[in-house]
Structure formats: C-alpha cells, structure tokens
Design an enzyme around this catalytic site. Structure first.
Site: not given
Ligand code: GKR
Ligand code: MG
Length: 431
Positions: A25, A152, A196, A198, A226-227, A325-327
C-alpha cells in the site's frame, strides 16, 4: 425531489504499508466523497474510489444529473451509461485493473457500474431521508440487526520506506508469531469472531504456517486466506489439501473462473472470489463451472446497493453464497456496506472491512457504527444514518492536495525497494 447540486471531493487518508500480491500500500489511500443536495434542501452522501480516472468520470457525469429526481435511479444509470459510452476516449488511462479495482475501460460494464454506484448511494441516502426510513428498508427490510465483520490481517512492514511518514502502531508483521499478535490486538479491540488473512506475500509454506498458528491461538474463529491469485493451480491445490478442514474458504488462490473451478474440484473447502466474478456477465460461467461457490459482493463495483440485492437473488437462485469484499474505506462506505449486509439473504460469512487500518475518518462517530463483538449495528436513522464531519472532509481534501498520490498503485512503492518487482501473478510456482 430534484438534484440541485453535486460536490465531488477527493480525499486522501494515511495508510499503513500493508503487503499483498501486487506489492505494498502507498502512504495514502484515495477516496471520493460525493455530496448531493436537492431542491428541498436535503443532503445525501456517498463514498467511492478516489483515483484520477474515477474523479474524471464523476465530474463528467455530475453536471448531467442537475434537475434529475433522486428516485429516478434508472434514468441516472442511463445518463452514466451514455456519458461513459459516448466519451470513452476522453481519458486515456483506464481505471487500474488489479485486485481492488476489477474494472477495464470506460465503456466496460464494470466501470459504468462503479460510476453509477457512486451516485446511487447518495440518492438512496436522500430517498431514505425524505421518507424518514433507513436505506435497509428501501432494500427490502433488514434480515438482521447487526452485520458481522472479520479481522482482516495483513503482513506488513514497520514503516513506509518514503520519509518522513511516521511508523504506524502495528509494527512489522512478517512471521506467524507477529501475525498472531496482530490478530490478538484486532480481536481484543474490535471483538472479531472470524479471521481473514491476506496472503500471496510470503512463500505458500510460510503462509500455511501462519494459518496454523492463527488456528492454534484462536481455535473458535474460522479462518480464510486470500492470496489474490499469487499461486499456480498446482500450488493452490497443494495448499488447499494441506489445509483440509482448516479453512472456511479459499479466496482467489488463482486467476480466472476455469482455473478456480479446477482447484475447487481438488480441494474440500469452497472457493471465493472478488477477482473472477465481479459483474453480472461473469456469473453464467461460474454457474456452469460450479465454482467459485462464494462471491464477495461489493456495492462500489457491482453497481450499487440495489444491484447488490439483485446479485443476492441470483446467488439464492443458483445456490451460491455471498461474502463481502472491501478496499480501504471510511465510514460512509461502512454504513452502506452494513445496510446491504443487513438485507442479504445469501450472506453466509462475516464481511471484510479495512476499518482497523484507518486512523482518520469523515463521519461523526456513532454508537451504531462502532464495532462490538466484531459486528456493527445497522443504522436505524433516516437514509444511511451517518453524520458527515465536513471539517474532516476538508482536512483530508487538503491532505489529498499535498500528498502527491493520485492513483492506487501498489507496484511502484514495492519496486522502489525491489527494482525487479513486477507485481505479476502467479508468483509462487512451488510450495
Ligand atoms: O487492501 O491490499 C488490499 C487488498 O488486497 C485489496 O486491495 C483487495 O481488493 O481486499 C481485497 C481482496 O479481498 O482481494
Ligand atoms: Mg479478495
């Protein structure tokens, strides 16, 4: 009730150096705040992506909505379609098409859906305010009074390499032990009841270790990983088989519906996506292939809250389940997400939220939108039920003016540290 004014305000919020399969990020995440005023003096609010390309389309559409009735959402949608289809060439850069922004060019269904959603939500806020009813009532009425969210978790650096941004309070998280600590803090501060992770950051064997460490420490909390398509199908199958019985779902281990279906046939847990099924035309293939079985809804890119209800209905019809989903987002989006979460019958998992990673906000804190036991209450006031702090919006707009970030780009800051970095996926070819 006609629209008399629309203000689009780009804002930037500080963001920690969270890692994902694309990179890291940036120092700031961008959002657009949409303020719609009507002939009877009511004000409705919306929040969406803040990239330059999105701003371009929001600013192009806004004047064309002058005088339009806020109940005439189909008309608003046709204006958005017309603007983007007619002027697709007016801006050359497309919206970024990574994990967070599954949109292609201006004329695509996905981009039009995202732009329409940005205006639909404030119009629903206004409809609710004029009727004295919460948005969840306009969507058919709530099936639950609270909406559950998950912790998350992200691998992360201690600080952004760019100076002089101060380090955040979470520190470096690159080991299973540090991830357990991150989770402990998130669970104790927000009460989350599910996790969750990442992934797609460290070699898959290390991410398996992290999942196991989390499960050992939080045995009652379901875990998903979630990769973002960082793995090959062989790696995804191997990870899925190693974690047999340990994951509530596996999210976007590979890219594309067919590859997801290939993995789904060889692992026991359901597959979920916010990458390969991101608009209505993607659904038939998923139904034919029998995977992914869980769709992460997101009103920002599925065309708003009413279209999300249509998605929910399709999921019910075809036996699919919904997650969310979220951003990176702020409080207006959280309220909108919660209204949809309240009405969605196929919602079978706790929703994603980036809330714990943000230290700044634009809404006046409310009892309802405060996390308790990992959930937030569905606002019961008229409309979205949020009060926007306009001074905070102005301050974050000033931050936008000076921070220099104009589009979401997780690749470049990673490349500044690792010049060979491409952000291409898949990146992991063996376990
Ligand atoms: O915030 O880096 C992030 C996430 O990877 C996001 O951009 C993704 O869109 O949360 C997201 C996801 O579930 O893929
Ligand atoms: Mg995802």
């Amino acid at each position: 009730m006609r629209i008399t004014d629309i203000e689009i305000t780009p804002i930037a919020v500080q963001d920690p150096p969270l890692l994902n399969s694309e990179g890291v990020h940036q120092t700031h995440a961008l959002r657009s705040i949409i303020k719609v005023t009507t002939s009877n003096g009511l004000v409705g609010w919306g929040e969406t992506y803040g990239d330059d390309v999105m701003l371009h389309w929001l600013r192009a559409v806004a004047p064309r909505l002058d005088g339009v009735d806020v109940f005439d959402l189909n008309h608003i949608e046709s204006i958005v379609d017309d603007e983007l289809l007619t002027n697709a060439d007016s801006i050359t850069t497309d919206l970024p098409a990574g994990a967070g922004y599954p949109m292609a060019n201006a004329a695509s269904v996905k981009t039009r859906a995202a732009v329409f959603s940005a205006f639909e939500v404030p119009c629903l806020d206004l409809q609710g305010k004029s009727l004295g009813r919460p948005v969840s009532d306009l969507l058919g009425g709530r099936r639950r009074d609270r909406v559950e969210y998950s912790a998350y978790l992200f691998y992360k650096w201690a600080e952004h390499p760019q100076k002089p941004y101060p380090a955040d309070s979470w520190g470096e998280v690159l080991t299973p032990e540090a991830m357990v600590e991150e989770c402990r803090r998130m669970v104790s501060e927000y009460g989350f009841q599910s996790i969750k992770l990442k992934g797609g950051v460290l070699p898959p064997a290390q991410e398996i270790e992290t999942v196991r460490a989390l499960r050992a420490e939080f045995p009652d909390l379901p875990v998903r990983i979630d990769p973002n398509a960082a793995w090959t199908a062989d790696v995804a199958i191997a990870v899925g088989q190693h974690l047999d019985g340990e994951l509530e779902y596996l999210e976007d281990p590979v890219s594309g519906t067919r590859a997801m279906a290939e993995v789904a046939r060889r692992v026991s847990m359901p597959l979920a996506t916010n990458m390969c099924v991101t608009s209505f035309p993607d659904i038939p293939e998923a139904v034919r292939e029998g995977a992914p079985q869980v769709i992460l809804s997101d009103h920002h890119f599925w065309g708003g809250l009413r279209k999300s209800v249509e998605l929910d209905q399709l999921c019910a019809t075809f036996g699919l389940k919904l997650s969310m989903h979220s951003n990176t987002h702020l409080g207006i989006s959280l309220a909108a997400m919660t209204h949809f979460g309240a009405v969605a019958r196929s919602l079978a998992y706790s929703c994603d939220t980036h809330t714990p990673w943000q230290t700044e906000n634009i809404i006046v804190p409310s009892e309802e939108l405060t996390f308790k036991n990992g959930s937030v209450a569905v606002p019961t006031g008229p409309g979205l039920g949020v009060e926007v702090d306009e001074d905070a919006v102005a301050a974050l707009h000033e931050q936008w003016r000076t921070c220099g970030v104009r589009t979401r780009d997780d690749v470049s800051p990673m490349r500044a540290v690792d010049p060979a970095w491409t952000g291409d996926v898949p990146r992991f070819f063996t376990l």
